[in-house]
Design a protein around this motif. Structure first.
Motif, PDB file in Angstrom:
ATOM      1  N   ARG A  27      40.581  55.019  42.052  1.00 51.45           N
ATOM      2  CA  ARG A  27      39.260  54.537  42.470  1.00 51.45           C
ATOM      3  C   ARG A  27      38.377  55.692  42.931  1.00 51.45           C
ATOM      4  N   ARG A  69      30.371  48.711  44.045  1.00 57.90           N
ATOM      5  CA  ARG A  69      30.470  47.326  44.516  1.00 57.90           C
ATOM      6  C   ARG A  69      30.866  46.403  43.363  1.00 57.90           C
ATOM      7  N   GLU A  70      30.246  46.607  42.195  1.00 59.26           N
ATOM      8  CA  GLU A  70      30.583  45.778  41.031  1.00 59.26           C
ATOM      9  C   GLU A  70      31.982  46.104  40.512  1.00 59.26           C
ATOM     10  N   GLU A  72      34.513  47.158  42.311  1.00 61.05           N
ATOM     11  CA  GLU A  72      35.444  46.529  43.246  1.00 61.05           C
ATOM     12  C   GLU A  72      35.527  45.025  43.004  1.00 61.05           C
ATOM     13  N   ARG A  73      34.392  44.396  42.776  1.00 58.88           N
ATOM     14  CA  ARG A  73      34.383  42.954  42.530  1.00 58.88           C
ATOM     15  C   ARG A  73      35.241  42.611  41.319  1.00 58.88           C
ATOM     16  N   ARG A  74      35.122  43.406  40.275  1.00 60.41           N
ATOM     17  CA  ARG A  74      35.867  43.112  39.049  1.00 60.41           C
ATOM     18  C   ARG A  74      37.318  43.549  39.109  1.00 60.41           C
ATOM     19  N   SER A  76      39.342  44.438  41.993  1.00 59.52           N
ATOM     20  CA  SER A  76      40.197  44.172  43.157  1.00 59.52           C
ATOM     21  C   SER A  76      41.177  43.030  42.945  1.00 59.52           C
ATOM     22  N   ALA A  77      40.703  41.894  42.507  1.00 56.34           N
ATOM     23  CA  ALA A  77      41.597  40.753  42.323  1.00 56.34           C
ATOM     24  C   ALA A  77      42.664  41.056  41.279  1.00 56.34           C
ATOM     25  N   SER A  78      42.266  41.704  40.210  1.00 57.83           N
ATOM     26  CA  SER A  78      43.217  42.054  39.158  1.00 57.83           C
ATOM     27  C   SER A  78      44.276  43.038  39.666  1.00 57.83           C
TER      28      SER A  78
END
Length: 107
Positions: A27, A69-70, A72-74, A76-78
């Motif tokens: 990251r 930010r985008e 991380e949004r995409r 993080s969950a994965s």
């Protein structure tokens, strides 16, 4: 992450701590690479507007913060999902690890 670690990590297995360090390093690398892209974009003959908007909206690129930010949004969950699946599928190597693993699987 798979492709990057396949050829760059010297071990066949990693600990949870090592996995987290790898994710954090990747990251940080993405952020550094995007900083390089923004620096290059600022040298274009026609400099795109750097702000909140994206190229799909016109001649724009997002700031570092908006991009990350985008990302991380995409991602993080994965990332968490893959780490949890790997945890579920990897037998622990110590007695304490087995107890924690069994307790985590019962939750």
């Amino acid at each position: 992450m798979m492709g990057a670690t396949t050829w760059s990590y010297p071990k066949g297995r990693v600990t949870l701590e090592e996995a987290m360090q790898i994710v954090a390093s990747l990251r940080a690398g993405f952020a550094t690479a995007y900083d390089g892209y923004l620096a290059k974009a600022r040298t274009f003959e026609k400099v795109p507007e750097i702000g909140e908007r994206w190229p799909r909206d016109g001649y724009y690129v997002p700031t570092r913060e908006v991009f990350l930010r985008e990302f991380e949004r995409r991602a993080s969950a994965s990332t968490v999902d893959r780490l949890l699946r790997a945890f579920d599928e990897t037998p622990p190597t110590t007695e304490a690890g087995r107890r924690n693993h069994d307790r985590a699987l019962r939750v």
